[in-house]
Write a protein that holds these residues in place. Structure first.
Motif, PDB file in Angstrom:
ATOM      1  N   GLU A 150       0.953  -1.252   0.075  1.00 51.42           N
ATOM      2  CA  GLU A 150      -0.061   0.057   0.022  1.00 51.42           C
ATOM      3  C   GLU A 150       0.914   1.248   0.104  1.00 51.42           C
ATOM      4  O   GLU A 150       1.931   1.150   0.609  1.00 51.42           O
ATOM      5  CB  GLU A 150      -0.733  -0.171   1.260  1.00 51.42           C
ATOM      6  CG  GLU A 150      -2.032   1.081   1.288  1.00 51.42           C
ATOM      7  CD  GLU A 150      -2.921   0.662   2.485  1.00 51.42           C
ATOM      8  OE1 GLU A 150      -3.824   1.833   2.622  1.00 51.42           O
ATOM      9  OE2 GLU A 150      -2.985  -0.285   2.968  1.00 51.42           O
ATOM     10  N   SER A 166      -3.933   6.510   3.707  1.00 54.29           N
ATOM     11  CA  SER A 166      -3.966   5.750   2.568  1.00 54.29           C
ATOM     12  C   SER A 166      -3.842   6.437   1.447  1.00 54.29           C
ATOM     13  O   SER A 166      -5.019   7.151   1.259  1.00 54.29           O
ATOM     14  CB  SER A 166      -4.892   4.588   2.442  1.00 54.29           C
ATOM     15  OG  SER A 166      -4.999   3.638   1.511  1.00 54.29           O
ATOM     16  N   HIS A 168      -2.834   4.832  -2.051  1.00 50.53           N
ATOM     17  CA  HIS A 168      -3.481   3.708  -3.345  1.00 50.53           C
ATOM     18  C   HIS A 168      -3.145   2.218  -2.563  1.00 50.53           C
ATOM     19  O   HIS A 168      -1.822   2.002  -2.181  1.00 50.53           O
ATOM     20  CB  HIS A 168      -2.780   3.999  -4.364  1.00 50.53           C
ATOM     21  CG  HIS A 168      -3.180   2.999  -5.409  1.00 50.53           C
ATOM     22  ND1 HIS A 168      -4.531   3.249  -6.172  1.00 50.53           N
ATOM     23  CD2 HIS A 168      -2.604   2.185  -6.030  1.00 50.53           C
ATOM     24  CE1 HIS A 168      -4.523   2.318  -7.026  1.00 50.53           C
ATOM     25  NE2 HIS A 168      -3.576   1.707  -7.271  1.00 50.53           N
ATOM     26  N   LYS A 169      -3.878   1.373  -2.674  1.00 53.99           N
ATOM     27  CA  LYS A 169      -3.525  -0.091  -2.545  1.00 53.99           C
ATOM     28  C   LYS A 169      -3.254  -0.717  -3.654  1.00 53.99           C
ATOM     29  O   LYS A 169      -3.942  -0.654  -4.792  1.00 53.99           O
ATOM     30  CB  LYS A 169      -4.778  -0.821  -1.782  1.00 53.99           C
ATOM     31  CG  LYS A 169      -4.969  -0.127  -0.366  1.00 53.99           C
ATOM     32  CD  LYS A 169      -6.239  -0.924   0.197  1.00 53.99           C
ATOM     33  CE  LYS A 169      -6.499  -0.397   1.787  1.00 53.99           C
ATOM     34  NZ  LYS A 169      -7.354  -0.976   2.517  1.00 53.99           N
ATOM     35  N   TYR A 182       6.481   6.567  -9.398  1.00 54.55           N
ATOM     36  CA  TYR A 182       5.206   7.165  -9.904  1.00 54.55           C
ATOM     37  C   TYR A 182       5.641   7.841 -11.181  1.00 54.55           C
ATOM     38  O   TYR A 182       6.218   8.898 -11.143  1.00 54.55           O
ATOM     39  CB  TYR A 182       4.587   7.703  -8.736  1.00 54.55           C
ATOM     40  CG  TYR A 182       4.646   7.231  -7.296  1.00 54.55           C
ATOM     41  CD1 TYR A 182       3.866   6.216  -6.950  1.00 54.55           C
ATOM     42  CD2 TYR A 182       5.508   7.572  -6.414  1.00 54.55           C
ATOM     43  CE1 TYR A 182       3.872   5.470  -5.888  1.00 54.55           C
ATOM     44  CE2 TYR A 182       5.610   6.986  -5.005  1.00 54.55           C
ATOM     45  CZ  TYR A 182       4.846   6.081  -4.924  1.00 54.55           C
ATOM     46  OH  TYR A 182       5.144   5.486  -3.582  1.00 54.55           O
ATOM     47  N   ASN A 185      -0.435   7.898 -13.850  1.00 54.60           N
ATOM     48  CA  ASN A 185      -1.211   6.760 -13.005  1.00 54.60           C
ATOM     49  C   ASN A 185      -0.496   5.208 -12.987  1.00 54.60           C
ATOM     50  O   ASN A 185      -1.173   4.306 -12.901  1.00 54.60           O
ATOM     51  CB  ASN A 185      -2.479   6.868 -13.933  1.00 54.60           C
ATOM     52  CG  ASN A 185      -3.553   7.791 -13.453  1.00 54.60           C
ATOM     53  OD1 ASN A 185      -3.391   8.501 -12.298  1.00 54.60           O
ATOM     54  ND2 ASN A 185      -4.385   8.301 -14.494  1.00 54.60           N
ATOM     55  N   PHE A 203      -1.125   1.903 -12.704  1.00 56.87           N
ATOM     56  CA  PHE A 203      -1.246   2.374 -11.299  1.00 56.87           C
ATOM     57  C   PHE A 203      -2.734   1.973 -10.731  1.00 56.87           C
ATOM     58  O   PHE A 203      -2.918   1.535  -9.629  1.00 56.87           O
ATOM     59  CB  PHE A 203      -1.158   3.801 -10.898  1.00 56.87           C
ATOM     60  CG  PHE A 203      -1.146   4.431  -9.728  1.00 56.87           C
ATOM     61  CD1 PHE A 203      -2.362   4.825  -9.117  1.00 56.87           C
ATOM     62  CD2 PHE A 203      -0.004   4.429  -8.762  1.00 56.87           C
ATOM     63  CE1 PHE A 203      -2.310   5.354  -7.748  1.00 56.87           C
ATOM     64  CE2 PHE A 203      -0.118   4.750  -7.596  1.00 56.87           C
ATOM     65  CZ  PHE A 203      -1.067   5.333  -7.131  1.00 56.87           C
ATOM     66  N   LEU A 204      -3.868   2.175 -11.527  1.00 57.29           N
ATOM     67  CA  LEU A 204      -5.114   1.962 -11.104  1.00 57.29           C
ATOM     68  C   LEU A 204      -5.653   0.270 -11.295  1.00 57.29           C
ATOM     69  O   LEU A 204      -6.389   0.119 -10.569  1.00 57.29           O
ATOM     70  CB  LEU A 204      -6.064   2.913 -11.922  1.00 57.29           C
ATOM     71  CG  LEU A 204      -5.769   4.511 -11.829  1.00 57.29           C
ATOM     72  CD1 LEU A 204      -6.663   5.287 -12.561  1.00 57.29           C
ATOM     73  CD2 LEU A 204      -5.705   4.606 -10.288  1.00 57.29           C
ATOM     74  N   ASN A 206      -3.670  -2.077 -11.923  1.00 58.40           N
ATOM     75  CA  ASN A 206      -2.574  -3.146 -11.240  1.00 58.40           C
ATOM     76  C   ASN A 206      -2.292  -4.076 -12.388  1.00 58.40           C
ATOM     77  O   ASN A 206      -2.156  -5.229 -12.193  1.00 58.40           O
ATOM     78  CB  ASN A 206      -3.293  -4.149 -10.214  1.00 58.40           C
ATOM     79  CG  ASN A 206      -3.255  -3.117  -9.044  1.00 58.40           C
ATOM     80  OD1 ASN A 206      -2.546  -2.186  -8.569  1.00 58.40           O
ATOM     81  ND2 ASN A 206      -4.454  -3.099  -8.170  1.00 58.40           N
TER      82      ASN A 206
END
Length: 379
Positions: A150, A166, A168-169, A182, A185, A203-204, A206
């Motif tokens: 996370e 938090s 982003h997981k 990073y 995204n 990123f969104l 996975n």
């Protein structure tokens, strides 16, 4: 006070701290890669040995070398920072990671001498277990926890305590990521991928978008892919300001890779291979690093024109736990050409580049933990 071996188990901030992780993950080994044909290996070895530059220092021998003294030095004990491992600048303040105390993240203003701390090690809420990376992205300080899978944002409560929330997981992604960077995204990361070295991940969603293969050396041709992942886990990554290029450097070998990013694809356009990792494989498949093996690159950063690398070249046999203290700052352009070699009067344990001041700064031990800054405007 010098970094001790047991501190390595807590943090992965500069991938230099992850040699001990090998024993935890060797059970994930895959099938061995078949040997190349003997005549082909002989040809490649002969050609590469003839053309390989076996040391970054040798590579810079015909370029400018300058010994420089630090421009700034702050003793950190006055801020209750006992064993610093990493520092990152946030506006006029600096954020330190300390491996020797509770509330291990401390934000310091050197001008006012004010500081606040917060965040404990642990698995509960408002705790971090194992840090993989800490980055400043625009106005946010983002911290990736390897164990929790996370990303957290560092925040502040009433200007009295640091805390996290938090951001982003990534626990749905199947492989374990270690050093996370990073780009919009997406994520550029090293990890236990098994069949490749560097991953470019949505990123969104996975989802893996593109990947870079392991550096090729004769010494690693016969080992299994997961063993290569372990060897190259200690990898440092930096992204160019326009997010169109990345530079990658290894700790357990002398390798620098320069990569273009276009249409969500990674394109390796330059790789400098100075020397291979120095290791053996035990009967149970564990990677054992040689005490004679040279430590490579311990930190990396960049701007639009240059790449800044902290280089060790030391071995455990000659320097013990000081083998990660680097006196060499090497500057390359984005074509991989040497530009300038600085020899630092106080070796650095970690490093960042300050584009506003044209300095590098980081952690040194002199003999206790200190914040050190160097002016590098002369190149």
């Amino acid at each position: 006070m010098k970094p001790e071996g047991n501190s390595i188990n807590k943090l992965w901030i500069l991938s230099f701290v992850f040699s001990d992780a090998t024993q935890l993950i060797n059970q994930e080994l895959m099938k061995r890669i078949p040997y190349k044909l003997l005549f082909f290996l002989s040809f490649v070895c002969l050609f590469s040995c003839k053309n390989r530059i076996n040391s970054p220092i040798t590579h810079f021998s015909s370029f400018q070398t300058e010994r420089i003294e630090h421009s700034t030095l702050f003793n950190l004990e006055k801020y209750d920072i006992l064993k610093p491992l990493e520092v990152i600048k946030d506006r006029e303040e600096h954020i330190f990671i300390d491996d020797k105390r509770d509330n291990f993240i401390t934000k310091v203003n050197f001008q006012s001498n004010q500081f606040i701390s917060g965040v404990n090690f642990g698995s509960g809420p408002q705790e971090l277990n194992l840090i993989g990376s800490i980055k400043k992205i625009k106005d946010k300080i983002l911290i990736y926890d390897i164990t929790k899978k996370e990303i957290f944002e560092l925040t502040m409560v009433n200007e009295k305590s640091l805390t996290i929330q938090s951001f982003h997981k990534i626990n749905n992604y199947p492989q374990k990521l270690f050093s996370v960077n990073y780009i919009n995204n997406n994520i550029i990361a090293s990890g236990l991928f098994g069949d490749f070295w560097i991953g470019y991940i949505d990123f969104l969603n996975n989802e893996l978008l593109s990947a870079i293969d392991f550096p090729e050396f004769e010494e690693t041709n016969a080992i299994q892919d997961m063993q290569k992942s372990i060897i190259y886990l200690s990898t440092h990554i930096t992204c160019s300001p326009n997010n169109k290029k990345i530079a990658v450097a290894t700790k357990n070998a002398g390798v620098i890779s320069l990569i273009n990013i276009k249409d969500d694809q990674l394109d390796l356009y330059k790789q400098i291979k100075y020397y291979p990792p120095n290791f053996s494989v035990t009967n149970d498949g564990t990677i054992a690093y040689s005490k004679k093996g040279e430590i490579g690159f311990c930190s990396i950063d960049c701007d639009a024109q240059h790449i800044y690398l902290l280089y060790s070249g030391r071995t455990f046999e000659t320097h013990g736990m000081l083998n990660h203290h680097c006196e060499h700052l090497l500057i390359y352009d984005w074509k991989g050409n040497p530009v300038k070699h600085y020899i630092l009067d106080i070796p650095l344990f970690s490093m960042k580049f300050d584009n506003e001041k044209n300095t590098i700064y980081g952690i040194g031990y002199n003999p206790e933990g200190v914040f050190v800054e160097y002016n590098i405007s002369s190149y």
